[in-house]
Design a protein around this motif. Structure first.
Motif, PDB file in Angstrom:
ATOM      1  N   ASN A   1       0.704  -1.079   0.075  1.00 50.96           N
ATOM      2  CA  ASN A   1      -0.111  -0.123  -0.100  1.00 50.96           C
ATOM      3  C   ASN A   1       1.014   1.228  -0.236  1.00 50.96           C
ATOM      4  N   TYR A   2       2.004   1.275   0.773  1.00 50.40           N
ATOM      5  CA  TYR A   2       2.831   2.407   0.546  1.00 50.40           C
ATOM      6  C   TYR A   2       3.663   2.385  -0.664  1.00 50.40           C
ATOM      7  N   GLU A   3       3.716   1.414  -1.369  1.00 53.59           N
ATOM      8  CA  GLU A   3       4.445   1.331  -2.721  1.00 53.59           C
ATOM      9  C   GLU A   3       3.476   2.065  -3.655  1.00 53.59           C
ATOM     10  N   GLN A   4       2.358   1.694  -3.205  1.00 52.79           N
ATOM     11  CA  GLN A   4       1.340   1.855  -4.310  1.00 52.79           C
ATOM     12  C   GLN A   4       0.962   3.763  -4.266  1.00 52.79           C
ATOM     13  N   GLU A   5       1.334   4.057  -2.941  1.00 58.52           N
ATOM     14  CA  GLU A   5       1.133   5.626  -2.806  1.00 58.52           C
ATOM     15  C   GLU A   5       2.508   6.288  -3.400  1.00 58.52           C
ATOM     16  N   GLY A   6       3.548   5.766  -3.933  1.00 60.53           N
ATOM     17  CA  GLY A   6       4.691   6.207  -4.399  1.00 60.53           C
ATOM     18  C   GLY A   6       5.598   6.440  -3.402  1.00 60.53           C
ATOM     19  N   LYS A   7       5.673   5.805  -2.058  1.00 60.00           N
ATOM     20  CA  LYS A   7       6.656   5.827  -1.182  1.00 60.00           C
ATOM     21  C   LYS A   7       7.825   5.218  -1.654  1.00 60.00           C
ATOM     22  N   SER A   8       9.189   5.656  -1.768  1.00 57.23           N
ATOM     23  CA  SER A   8      10.184   4.998  -2.259  1.00 57.23           C
ATOM     24  C   SER A   8      11.100   4.630  -1.168  1.00 57.23           C
ATOM     25  N   GLN A   9      10.914   4.853   0.044  1.00 55.27           N
ATOM     26  CA  GLN A   9      11.766   4.352   1.238  1.00 55.27           C
ATOM     27  C   GLN A   9      10.938   4.048   2.538  1.00 55.27           C
ATOM     28  N   PHE A  10      10.992   2.988   3.156  1.00 52.22           N
ATOM     29  CA  PHE A  10      10.354   2.657   4.106  1.00 52.22           C
ATOM     30  C   PHE A  10      11.317   2.226   5.393  1.00 52.22           C
ATOM     31  N   ILE A  11      11.281   2.809   6.518  1.00 53.99           N
ATOM     32  CA  ILE A  11      12.073   2.408   7.621  1.00 53.99           C
ATOM     33  C   ILE A  11      11.233   1.807   9.014  1.00 53.99           C
ATOM     34  N   VAL A  12      11.705   0.568   9.168  1.00 54.53           N
ATOM     35  CA  VAL A  12      10.926  -0.002  10.344  1.00 54.53           C
ATOM     36  C   VAL A  12      11.701  -0.201  11.421  1.00 54.53           C
TER      37      VAL A  12
END
Length: 304
Positions: A238-249
């Protein structure tokens, strides 16, 4: 064409801004050092219109600019008015570390050329306090080697090619050292059984097989991992679909040595199996009294 990306690099003198600029330049950024803040809006406008050759820009702004530095806040407001997306990277380190670096380089502090380094650092922190609170990334180089800094920058600021998906970073940390400020999601695993209280595990990290097996021997760990993985599996596409390029967990326990390390490694392996672009970091692990560790990633590298 890749989206325009503007990094404003600032922070404490001696914290590593020069090394950051060199690394970003190697990564394809157009880098300009010690730019007067008043010029930033106009320069960003020019670069945005320059096409692919100028679509990644890093500007260093610090107290060397003297009275010009006071214009930074208004320049950042101007960028917002122009709808220019930017990220502030703040470089920091402990005063003890900065003093040692100054002495090793035999340089004087720009705010105390004829006085104590501590006096200059105090003045500098007061001046930079407001911009530090606005920072998107605070990089503490106190215990960071140059190679680690370069790897961190590659993880955070390498432009993601279209079609290659979002870059995911899993970070373990210790709550007693503070929550990672650039985390998109924070998980607290301090409820899991703590190997610290088992004498034979106390000084071994969560990557050591016996410690990892101990943490995974409890039903609560299995139940947590199911919910943990399910949540991340739902969010990532879902984050990818919104165009987010980086995700930090970020995954945290008390000291960042046992439980958070084990859970971060588990999530890393899970996401890797699913084909995502993922890396794992253990921010605070080596800040503890570590006597034994096992790095499976180094073993894989040696085998290639």
């Amino acid at each position: 064409m890749e989206a325009f990306r503007l990094l404003i690099v600032t922070g404490m003198s001696g914290a590593g801004k020069t090394q950051v600029l060199q690394a970003l330049e190697d990564m394809g950024y157009l880098c300009i050092d010690n730019i007067p803040p008043v010029l930033i809006p106009k320069l960003s406008e020019i670069c945005r219109q320059g096409g692919e050759r100028t679509n990644r820009v890093a500007l260093v702004v610090d107290i060397r600019g003297g009275e010009f530095f006071e214009a930074l806040s208004s320049s950042l407001d101007r960028l917002k008015d122009m709808k220019v997306d930017f990220e502030i990277v703040f470089m920091d380190a402990t005063d003890e570390t900065l003093i040692r670096r100054y002495k090793e380089s035999r340089r004087s502090h720009p705010l105390a050329p004829d006085g104590l380094i501590t006096t200059g650092l105090k003045k500098e922190r007061q001046i930079l306090n407001s911009v530090r609170h606005k920072a998107d990334f605070i990089i503490d180089t106190t215990n960071m080697k140059t190679a680690s800094l370069k790897e961190y920058l590659k993880t955070r600021f390498t432009q993601v090619d279209e079609g290659h998906g979002m870059a995911i970073t899993v970070v373990s940390f210790g709550f007693k050292y503070g929550i990672p400020l650039d985390a998109d999601m924070v998980w607290d695993v301090r409820f899991l059984p703590n190997p610290f209280y088992i004498p034979e595990f106390r000084h071994k990290t969560g990557r050591v097989k016996a410690v990892n097996e101990y943490i995974h021997s409890f039903e609560v760990t299995d139940e947590f991992k199911k919910r943990f993985f399910d949540t991340v599996d739902f969010l990532v596409p879902n984050y990818e679909q919104e165009g987010k390029s980086q995700f930090i967990v970020a995954v945290g326990c008390t000291g960042g040595m046992h439980r958070s390390v084990a859970m971060a490694e588990s999530l890393y392996s899970h996401l890797l199996e699913k084909g995502y672009r993922v890396s794992v970091e253990h921010r605070d692990m080596m800040k503890n009294n570590v006597e034994e560790d096992f790095n499976p990633h180094e073993i894989k590298t040696l085998g290639n």
